[in-house]
Design a protein around this motif. Sequence first.
Motif, PDB file in Angstrom:
ATOM      1  N   MET A 187      77.552  21.633  38.562  1.00 50.10           N
ATOM      2  CA  MET A 187      76.323  22.262  38.130  1.00 50.10           C
ATOM      3  C   MET A 187      75.346  22.255  39.320  1.00 50.10           C
ATOM      4  N   PRO A 188      74.675  23.419  39.608  1.00 49.22           N
ATOM      5  CA  PRO A 188      73.752  23.473  40.738  1.00 49.22           C
ATOM      6  C   PRO A 188      72.525  22.598  40.499  1.00 49.22           C
ATOM      7  N   LYS A 189      72.025  22.051  41.581  1.00 47.15           N
ATOM      8  CA  LYS A 189      70.824  21.229  41.520  1.00 47.15           C
ATOM      9  C   LYS A 189      69.609  22.152  41.600  1.00 47.15           C
ATOM     10  N   HIS A 190      68.657  21.989  40.713  1.00 45.71           N
ATOM     11  CA  HIS A 190      67.469  22.841  40.678  1.00 45.71           C
ATOM     12  C   HIS A 190      66.322  22.167  41.419  1.00 45.71           C
ATOM     13  N   LEU A 191      65.559  22.977  42.116  1.00 48.66           N
ATOM     14  CA  LEU A 191      64.371  22.486  42.817  1.00 48.66           C
ATOM     15  C   LEU A 191      63.193  22.455  41.854  1.00 48.66           C
ATOM     16  N   PRO A 192      62.267  21.543  42.094  1.00 50.88           N
ATOM     17  CA  PRO A 192      61.016  21.592  41.326  1.00 50.88           C
ATOM     18  C   PRO A 192      60.312  22.929  41.604  1.00 50.88           C
ATOM     19  N   ALA A 193      59.491  23.351  40.678  1.00 52.13           N
ATOM     20  CA  ALA A 193      58.849  24.666  40.770  1.00 52.13           C
ATOM     21  C   ALA A 193      58.092  24.858  42.075  1.00 52.13           C
ATOM     22  N   HIS A 194      57.351  23.846  42.535  1.00 51.45           N
ATOM     23  CA  HIS A 194      56.565  24.020  43.765  1.00 51.45           C
ATOM     24  C   HIS A 194      57.474  24.161  44.983  1.00 51.45           C
ATOM     25  N   GLN A 195      58.624  23.496  44.994  1.00 49.74           N
ATOM     26  CA  GLN A 195      59.563  23.630  46.109  1.00 49.74           C
ATOM     27  C   GLN A 195      60.271  24.980  46.057  1.00 49.74           C
ATOM     28  N   ALA A 196      60.602  25.420  44.867  1.00 48.21           N
ATOM     29  CA  ALA A 196      61.246  26.718  44.714  1.00 48.21           C
ATOM     30  C   ALA A 196      60.295  27.831  45.151  1.00 48.21           C
ATOM     31  N   ALA A 197      59.022  27.699  44.782  1.00 44.53           N
ATOM     32  CA  ALA A 197      58.032  28.702  45.171  1.00 44.53           C
ATOM     33  C   ALA A 197      57.859  28.725  46.692  1.00 44.53           C
ATOM     34  N   ALA A 198      57.839  27.562  47.315  1.00 45.98           N
ATOM     35  CA  ALA A 198      57.708  27.490  48.774  1.00 45.98           C
ATOM     36  C   ALA A 198      58.934  28.098  49.450  1.00 45.98           C
ATOM     37  N   ALA A 199      60.112  27.832  48.919  1.00 48.38           N
ATOM     38  CA  ALA A 199      61.333  28.393  49.490  1.00 48.38           C
ATOM     39  C   ALA A 199      61.350  29.914  49.340  1.00 48.38           C
ATOM     40  N   LEU A 200      60.880  30.406  48.213  1.00 45.89           N
ATOM     41  CA  LEU A 200      60.813  31.850  47.990  1.00 45.89           C
ATOM     42  C   LEU A 200      59.837  32.496  48.963  1.00 45.89           C
ATOM     43  N   ARG A 201      58.670  31.879  49.157  1.00 45.98           N
ATOM     44  CA  ARG A 201      57.700  32.408  50.114  1.00 45.98           C
ATOM     45  C   ARG A 201      58.283  32.448  51.522  1.00 45.98           C
ATOM     46  N   ALA A 202      58.989  31.401  51.909  1.00 42.26           N
ATOM     47  CA  ALA A 202      59.609  31.351  53.233  1.00 42.26           C
ATOM     48  C   ALA A 202      60.657  32.458  53.376  1.00 42.26           C
ATOM     49  N   ALA A 203      61.452  32.672  52.338  1.00 42.39           N
ATOM     50  CA  ALA A 203      62.455  33.735  52.372  1.00 42.39           C
ATOM     51  C   ALA A 203      61.802  35.109  52.456  1.00 42.39           C
ATOM     52  N   GLU A 204      60.708  35.303  51.715  1.00 41.24           N
ATOM     53  CA  GLU A 204      59.988  36.580  51.758  1.00 41.24           C
ATOM     54  C   GLU A 204      59.377  36.808  53.135  1.00 41.24           C
ATOM     55  N   ASP A 205      58.861  35.764  53.758  1.00 44.08           N
ATOM     56  CA  ASP A 205      58.304  35.877  55.107  1.00 44.08           C
ATOM     57  C   ASP A 205      59.390  36.262  56.111  1.00 44.08           C
ATOM     58  N   GLU A 206      60.542  35.625  55.997  1.00 40.47           N
ATOM     59  CA  GLU A 206      61.656  35.937  56.895  1.00 40.47           C
ATOM     60  C   GLU A 206      62.135  37.371  56.687  1.00 40.47           C
ATOM     61  N   LEU A 207      62.196  37.814  55.443  1.00 42.83           N
ATOM     62  CA  LEU A 207      62.593  39.182  55.145  1.00 42.83           C
ATOM     63  C   LEU A 207      61.596  40.172  55.749  1.00 42.83           C
ATOM     64  N   ALA A 208      60.317  39.873  55.671  1.00 44.10           N
ATOM     65  CA  ALA A 208      59.303  40.748  56.259  1.00 44.10           C
ATOM     66  C   ALA A 208      59.487  40.852  57.774  1.00 44.10           C
ATOM     67  N   LYS A 209      59.812  39.736  58.425  1.00 40.95           N
ATOM     68  CA  LYS A 209      60.067  39.761  59.873  1.00 40.95           C
ATOM     69  C   LYS A 209      61.277  40.627  60.186  1.00 40.95           C
TER      70      LYS A 209
END
Length: 59
Positions: free
Chosen positions: A1-23
């Motif tokens: 079963m995959p390990k889930h991140l807490p909401a604040h960590q998941a949100a930070a990871a999503l923001r980082a991924a979106e920033d990288e995608l924009a670059k």
Amino acid sequence: MPKHLPAHQAAAALRAAEDELAKLRGCVREVAAFLHDQAHDLPTRQALAQHLDLPVPNQ
């Protein structure tokens, strides 16, 4: 079963991924602009397009 991140960590990871995608999108825009700019040498633009497996400009 995959390990889930807490909401604040998941949100930070999503923001980082979106920033990288924009670059990456910015890089793609720059390459496309270069390939279409007839002020640059045609053989250079063609070689770059071939190297990146993109449609080769003919002018």
